[in-house]
Write an enzyme that holds these catalytic residues in place. Sequence first.
Site, PDB file in Angstrom:
ATOM      1  CG  HIS A 217      -1.925   1.102   1.188  1.00 35.90           C
ATOM      2  ND1 HIS A 217      -1.653   2.367   1.666  1.00 35.90           N
ATOM      3  CD2 HIS A 217      -3.203   1.140   0.716  1.00 35.90           C
ATOM      4  CE1 HIS A 217      -2.719   3.136   1.498  1.00 35.90           C
ATOM      5  NE2 HIS A 217      -3.672   2.418   0.930  1.00 35.90           N
ATOM      6  CG  ASP A 370      -6.304   5.003   0.923  1.00 38.28           C
ATOM      7  OD1 ASP A 370      -7.056   5.819   0.360  1.00 38.28           O
ATOM      8  OD2 ASP A 370      -5.602   4.184   0.303  1.00 38.28           O
TER       9      ASP A 370
END
Length: 411
Positions: A217, A370
């Site tokens: 990520h 997120d």
Amino acid sequence: MAAFRAAHRLLGHILRNESSAGLVTQRWSSSAAVASVPKSSDPKPHAQPDKRKPKTGILMLNMGGPETLDDVHGFLLRLFLDKDLMTLPAQSKLAPFIAKRRTPKIQEQYSKIGGGSPIKKWTEQQGEGMVKLLDELSPATAPHKYYIGFRYVRPLTEAAIEEMERDGVERAIAFTQYPQYSCSTTGSSLNAIYRYYNAKGTQPKMKWSVIDRWPTHPLLIQCFADHIQKELNMFPADKRGEVVILFSAHSLPMSVVNRGDPYPQEVGATVQKVMERLGFSNPYRLVWQSKVGPMAWLGPQTDESIKGLCQRGKKNILLVPIAFTSDHIETLYELDIEYAQVLAKECGVENIRRSESLNGNPLFSKALADLVLSHMKSSEICSKQLSLRCPMCVNPVCGEAKSFFTKQQQQ
């Protein structure tokens, strides 16, 4: 604890018979101080107070760590009873014996890092930052509420599920706090959720989905890179370019690797992305810590790598816990004390530092938010990887748990 991944990260300490002498109690690096651990043993799952009925519940999964010295025995007992982590002969009888025998040794180690693990404190802080952002970014799925589900200490995963059901959560997200998947860490936590419902013989009231891995990520990578650069800047300017970065993760027995556990590849993917972000500024290696016993494990080992580098004149070293997002015994004791203090002195290291764990970094809470937001928008139950059993898997519960989650239907 296989960290057999993070669970075996700790297992390395638990089974170790040798102790290091002359240890100092303070954190050796200025960048990451040991937090004092609250002396509490609340049997209820921890979730932040909120008068509103939560619509979305996020279960933050981890192995946990004993908050106090009195918690150590229960932690060890649950760990040794976990058949997803290890299988022992006459396990129900042998596990209590091993736990009792090892408790004093592990208590001694925890006493040197402040009397307990700070992992719950950091998870609470990360969860609070995450849900605050989610409420702002996704009002349609709000209110969001985080829950902590540990495998081996309170708040236990099963108790957290009960709390979520009582709260009337509509959508439940099982969110592993291990960026890189392993069958014996994330897999064990997911198996625990499946076993909870299977034992009750009922279907979940909530609609479950899973965030089962996130090794590359972008915000995770940025956090690691920022912390590494900050620590590199602490080295003498004339030595900075020659500092060897040792990315350290908990090792795995080769028997587990050869069954097809994806952990080594996913840790390697994280390292590659971090070094890309740093522009490959320094030489580096991925090394493995906490090997236990005579069997073959992933190597090279972190301690042996430090010795080998020193023998070859590479005496400026930065340790980076690349598979651990929060401080716990393997960063605060193994890396900071055993390696960066005792071993480094024995080897004649010139400068050795340890990159700060992600802990309370606001950017890390943003990364967690997120991940959840992207997951909810995708409408996916889990990653395609989760549906695939290891080619040589020997644990039938893994298949049952994977089926349980992949069959969940979102509203």
